[in-house]
Each structure stands twice: as structure tokens, then as C-alpha cells.
Design an enzyme around this catalytic site. Structure first.
Site, PDB file in Angstrom:
ATOM      1  N   CYS A  44      -4.119 -29.380 -65.810  1.00 28.24           N
ATOM      2  CA  CYS A  44      -3.662 -28.009 -65.560  1.00 28.24           C
ATOM      3  C   CYS A  44      -4.167 -27.087 -66.672  1.00 28.24           C
ATOM      4  CB  CYS A  44      -2.135 -27.968 -65.470  1.00 28.24           C
ATOM      5  SG  CYS A  44      -1.290 -28.160 -67.040  1.00 28.24           S
ATOM      6  N   CYS A  55       3.668 -32.489 -69.551  1.00 27.93           N
ATOM      7  CA  CYS A  55       2.476 -33.125 -68.992  1.00 27.93           C
ATOM      8  C   CYS A  55       2.053 -34.305 -69.879  1.00 27.93           C
ATOM      9  CB  CYS A  55       1.330 -32.131 -68.923  1.00 27.93           C
ATOM     10  SG  CYS A  55       1.521 -30.863 -67.668  1.00 27.93           S
ATOM     11  N   GLU A  81      -0.845 -35.109 -70.945  1.00 33.19           N
ATOM     12  CA  GLU A  81      -1.795 -34.711 -71.999  1.00 33.19           C
ATOM     13  C   GLU A  81      -1.048 -34.165 -73.209  1.00 33.19           C
ATOM     14  OE1 GLU A  81      -1.753 -33.884 -68.827  1.00 33.19           O
ATOM     15  OE2 GLU A  81      -3.741 -33.654 -67.960  1.00 33.19           O
ATOM     16  N   ASN A  96       3.517 -38.277 -68.083  1.00 37.36           N
ATOM     17  CA  ASN A  96       4.346 -37.076 -67.869  1.00 37.36           C
ATOM     18  C   ASN A  96       5.828 -37.433 -67.831  1.00 37.36           C
ATOM     19  OD1 ASN A  96       3.645 -38.352 -65.376  1.00 37.36           O
ATOM     20  ND2 ASN A  96       4.221 -36.543 -64.226  1.00 37.36           N
ATOM     21  N   CYS A 124      -2.673 -27.557 -70.203  1.00 33.84           N
ATOM     22  CA  CYS A 124      -3.189 -28.748 -70.911  1.00 33.84           C
ATOM     23  C   CYS A 124      -4.619 -28.522 -71.394  1.00 33.84           C
ATOM     24  CB  CYS A 124      -3.123 -29.974 -70.010  1.00 33.84           C
ATOM     25  SG  CYS A 124      -1.430 -30.515 -69.793  1.00 33.84           S
TER      26      CYS A 124
END
Ligand code: THU
Length: 160
Positions: free
Chosen positions: A112, A73, A75, A62, A115
Site C-alpha cells: 500500500c 501492515c 511491512e 499484519n 508502506c
């Protein structure tokens, strides 16, 4: 009216030492990626590593910004890198781990919603499931067979 239950199968490994060796390698890469997190605001590091069908492993962490909504993020970082650098490959697995500098996390942490939606788009695009491995700083590892299983009743582009 009828009521239905939508379930998610999760494989639970009590610790990373129990993981099959390829999963352990991927989780170790995600753990290494924690070191590349830029998270001076939240002090919450996230590392994500993907295994591609060509055997390549890519990692991301991140990246925060003083203008908070600009934070990326882990991801998003790594999935964007895949489509930019390896557009014709498929993602087999993603391993995600976290480290909170303020408190020890001894359980897996789930991505989250944004993501999940982003990873789900990739899964749909490539037409094959992406296995999801989740781990805290220590403790159990959860493995799910697909991103779809993290995002039931999901929205996809089929009606657009
Ligand atoms: N974060 C991720 O990298 N992935 C997630 O799925 C959840 C949150 C980051 C964003 C921010 O830098 C920090 O974790 C705290 O929200």
C-alpha cells in the site's frame, strides 16, 4: 507543455522455483510469516521478510485490531523491528507475500502507499537501495531494484 513517461523496471520470474537461492529463502520466510498474521477482520494475510547486511533475516505479518484504523501492515511491523533491534544495519532486500483466505491470489500484490512511503524513508536513511520481491500465493514473482521504483515522484525529507 511536455509529456514524460516515468517507467519502472520489473524482473519477472514465472514462479518461485526460478528464483536465485537467497531470494527463494527470503520468500519462504515471508511465506512462513503468513502464519503469524492476525487478520480475523480482512482474512487477508501479509508476510514480509527482510534480509539485513549482517545476513540476519527478520519477518513480520499484519496485525489487525477490532478498531480497524489501528491495523498494522506487515511491512510496518518488520521495518520497525529492524530499526528497534538492529539500528546500525542496512536492509538489502524485502520479500512480501499474501494469502487471501477467501480467494486464491495467483499474482504479485504491491504494498500500500503508506508502506511504500515508510520503506522509502528507510531506503533514504540508509543511502542504499532495498530490493523488493513481490509474490501472491502462487504464480510469478516480481523483483524491483529499489523502493524508489515503487514510488516515483516520491516525497522525502530533503525540503523539510
Ligand atoms: N496490508 C499489509 O499488511 N500490507 C500492505 O501493504 C497492504 C495491506 C494488510 C493490512 C490489513 O491487515 C490487510 O492487509 C487488508 O488491508
Amino acid at each position: 507543455m511536455k509529456k514524460v513517461t516515468i517507467g519502472t523496471d520489473v524482473r519477472i520470474y514465472e514462479s518461485r522455483e526460478e528464483l536465485p537461492s537467497d531470494d527463494l529463502i527470503l520468500m519462504e520466510k515471508a511465506t512462513e510469516a503468513l502464519g503469524k498474521s492476525h487478520s480475523p477482520y480482512s482474512r487477508f494475510r501479509v508476510g514480509a521478510s527482510v534480509l539485513l547486511d549482517n545476513g540476519e533475516i527478520l519477518s513480520g505479518a499484519n496485525q489487525e485490531n477490532a478498531s480497524y484504523p489501528l491495523c498494522l501492515c506487515a511491512e510496518m511491523v518488520v521495518f520497525s523491528a529492524v530499526s528497534s533491534q538492529f539500528p546500525n544495519t542496512t536492509i538489502k532486500k524485502v520479500a512480501i507475500t499474501v494469502k487471501n483466505e477467501k480467494l486464491h491470489i495467483n499474482m504479485p500484490v504491491s504494498p500500500c502507499g503508506a508502506c511504500r512511503q515508510t520503506m522509502f524513508e528507510f531506503e533514504n536513511r540508509q543511502g542504499s537501495p532495498i530490493e523488493v520481491l513481490l509474490m501472491g500465493e502462487t504464480g510469478a514473482v516480481y523483483i524491483l531494484d529499489s523502493v524508489k521504483s515503487l514510488l516515483p515522484l516520491s516525497f522525502d525529507g530533503s525540503l523539510l
